[in-house]
Design an enzyme around this catalytic site. Sequence first.
Site, mmCIF file in Angstrom:
data_model
loop_
_atom_site.group_PDB
_atom_site.id
_atom_site.type_symbol
_atom_site.label_atom_id
_atom_site.label_comp_id
_atom_site.label_asym_id
_atom_site.label_seq_id
_atom_site.Cartn_x
_atom_site.Cartn_y
_atom_site.Cartn_z
ATOM 1 N N ASP A 211 0.867 -1.181 0.000
ATOM 2 C CA ASP A 211 0.000 0.000 0.000
ATOM 3 C C ASP A 211 0.899 1.224 0.000
ATOM 4 O O ASP A 211 2.112 1.107 -0.178
ATOM 5 C CB ASP A 211 -0.939 -0.034 1.225
ATOM 6 C CG ASP A 211 -2.268 0.643 0.916
ATOM 7 O OD1 ASP A 211 -2.249 1.854 0.641
ATOM 8 O OD2 ASP A 211 -3.307 -0.043 0.938
ATOM 9 N N HIS A 285 -2.741 3.420 -4.540
ATOM 10 C CA HIS A 285 -2.246 2.947 -3.237
ATOM 11 C C HIS A 285 -0.828 2.399 -3.370
ATOM 12 O O HIS A 285 -0.489 1.385 -2.751
ATOM 13 C CB HIS A 285 -3.156 1.848 -2.672
ATOM 14 C CG HIS A 285 -4.360 2.378 -1.952
ATOM 15 N ND1 HIS A 285 -4.310 2.824 -0.658
ATOM 16 C CD2 HIS A 285 -5.654 2.520 -2.351
ATOM 17 C CE1 HIS A 285 -5.532 3.213 -0.282
ATOM 18 N NE2 HIS A 285 -6.361 3.051 -1.294
ATOM 19 N N GLU A 353 -9.730 3.318 -4.913
ATOM 20 C CA GLU A 353 -9.358 4.697 -4.581
ATOM 21 C C GLU A 353 -8.162 5.219 -5.379
ATOM 22 O O GLU A 353 -7.213 5.763 -4.817
ATOM 23 C CB GLU A 353 -9.023 4.797 -3.082
ATOM 24 C CG GLU A 353 -10.169 4.400 -2.184
ATOM 25 C CD GLU A 353 -9.796 4.520 -0.710
ATOM 26 O OE1 GLU A 353 -10.627 4.999 0.045
ATOM 27 O OE2 GLU A 353 -8.685 4.122 -0.316
HETATM 28 C C1 TNX Z 1 -10.392 2.420 2.277
HETATM 29 S S1 TNX Z 1 -11.492 -0.369 1.682
HETATM 30 C C2 TNX Z 1 -9.481 1.536 1.766
HETATM 31 C C3 TNX Z 1 -8.340 1.115 2.591
HETATM 32 C C4 TNX Z 1 -8.323 1.822 3.908
HETATM 33 C C5 TNX Z 1 -9.716 1.920 4.468
HETATM 34 C C6 TNX Z 1 -9.783 2.532 5.838
HETATM 35 C C7 TNX Z 1 -10.538 -0.171 0.508
HETATM 36 C C8 TNX Z 1 -10.672 -1.046 -0.616
HETATM 37 N N1 TNX Z 1 -9.658 0.846 0.581
HETATM 38 O O1 TNX Z 1 -7.150 1.348 1.892
HETATM 39 O O2 TNX Z 1 -7.505 1.106 4.779
HETATM 40 O O3 TNX Z 1 -10.485 2.697 3.597
HETATM 41 O O4 TNX Z 1 -9.115 3.741 5.943
#
Ligand code: TNX
Length: 681
Positions: A211, A285, A353
């Site tokens: 990440d 990420h 994201e």
């Molecule tokens: C979103 S859930 C994310 C994670 C974070 C989480 C909490 C997801 C697929 N992506 O990278 O850890 O929120 O902050």
Amino acid sequence: MKFALIRFILPLVALPALAAGPALIPLPQQMQVRPGVFTLCATPPVPGMPAQATTRILVDAASAPVGDYLAALLLRSTGCQFQVRTNTGSAAVRGAILLTTTNALPSLGTEGYELTVAPDSVVIRAPAPAGVFYGVQSLLQLLPPEVLSLQAARNVRWTAPCVYIQDQPRFSWRGWMLDSVRHFFTKDEVKQLIDAMALNKLNTFHWHLDDDSGWRVEIKKWPLLTQVGAWRTNTMFALNPRASTTWREDGNYGGFYTQDDVREIVAYATQRYITIVPEIEMPGHSSAALAAYPQFACGCLTCSNGPYSLSVTSYVGGVFCIARPETTAFLKDVLTEVMGLFPGPYIHIGGDEVNFGNWNKHTLDQQATNALGTASMQVYQGYFAQQMANWIKDQGRTMIGWSEIMNGGLVTNTAMMDWLNTMAVRTATNRQYVVMAASATLYINKWETGSSAGDGNGVVWSNEPPAQSGYVPLTNVYAYEPIPAALPAAYTNYILGAEGPCWTEWIPSLLNMQFRIFPRLSAIAEVDWTPAALKNWTDFTNRLQVQKQRYARMGINYNPSAPPPQAGTWTPTQTPATYSTRSWDITSTVTGPGEVNASFCWKAGANGLDIAWAALLENGVEVDRDTHAGFTYSGKITTNRPAYVLRLPAYRRGATYTLSASVQGHGGTNSTGIVYRPNWD
Ligand code: TNX
């Protein structure tokens, strides 16, 4: 053959832990309790030697590994050596636990089993070894919780009530996700968590391995991924550094799994019929990867850009330049090594994201989107995901990615994991497989207890440690239905099951991790295994009492779903205007060596409380001190670190233990609160 679900029928003698009847989690599909008990290991132990159990374990070739697993587990907890012998017959044998795949009901599938416990024999019969393994898990849950002890337990009558169980899971993907990135968990910690999965008949371990804040798996061809990406200067996420355990001698925080470590963990999971789904994030990420190899970033003059460093954030996190052929080649190199390590069918490529900022500015990416005839970055991400999905399929595996991979239109040759609860129906009606991981209900890193009423800022309130904001009570997890209501019946088979992700931004240690995921992981297990019509909340919570005893025997911490014990309180009259020391006698809450944690929680009054340090004293002599500055106000302990980690190397029976802290009123002395003694750090 149909058996009525008869439970809680016979009063069971000499089984205090199971007094209410068999407490199996997840609840089996069919269970009939019969008269009598089966007794294990009747031979008294010989001093200095493991006692030979009179009970034997009989196996056919397919069941032999499960027989060895059972014998090793029983040796540890009963102190008795159980002989594992080959027996190809299929009938019950007096004085034996027979594990067999002969004459099994084919309708039980690859994970179903029958378990017959009679006064003089046990038979576990299943079409496939995984079913034999689940039959063994059910047998273990019929025995006293001490059977899961990590050392030989004394003075236990190893009896199991007689039952007939016919059982198989509702879903094939019964999962839990560990984020080993935001905080690192050692190989042995991961193994313990895998054991807890096995207890709950979970079969899919989704492992988040890179990440923005770290890279955790050794890749031989690209060594900087771990040399640079596995270590950072602090724990991040504004946590108390004392809570984290994986510091390197040079003061850096982090860690990674060598390829040998991974092979060992894969073997450990395989022995427990758990498949690991590795996740390598792309294209977003990815700051840790780009910190190691910045040449795979966009790198344009106007791009928000390097030097990349390990970072906390997600939306502004690093993004690969997917227009560069060398980026795709690099990602394929990485996945090739990953596929060499993880033999399971699914490879997770993340995809959540993605920060599109750089793609919008970078000539190469703009040329690529123009060539695709789109201005949509979501379509562009989908195009990339499709290339990866096709390539992974060519390697003989199946890709899976988070909801967002489908935002630009359906990508084929892939499964999808729906954390946003947005894409399941569209994907499944396109006859593509879906795993449910709804963040609102299944994110077991969020608070379990608290209040959704809010504190005026729309933030829920909790006594629990800092967490991703949100409130996921056990009842909600238990009530979760994986099949979306809007999905037509013809497509329900495309929902593989549900998993509970555990993101670890605010989870710096194993103790804290266990506190978050247990007992909610048991609720997910029942959601995934037991037919919805058989689920019953009251019955589940009764059985959970015994499951908690099992966790305790396994050395696993859990959330008691109630406020922690108190060290004491403070009131306005006891609140100094400037820093001075206050003390609380905590002798009654200290029962052994280890962490003696304290957390200050404001409850009422116009002012908050500042804390300069907290210390643990034994007979008035300081043993340990945590000196970070903390502050508590407005009912939350999510910020400002009012939680203190104190360590007691050796416990002295009869000693007096005191918690001391230097505190002062914040903007005034009108503040009332509770000092908790939590079982987390
Ligand atoms: C979103 S859930 C994310 C994670 C974070 C989480 C909490 C997801 C697929 N992506 O990278 O850890 O929120 O902050």
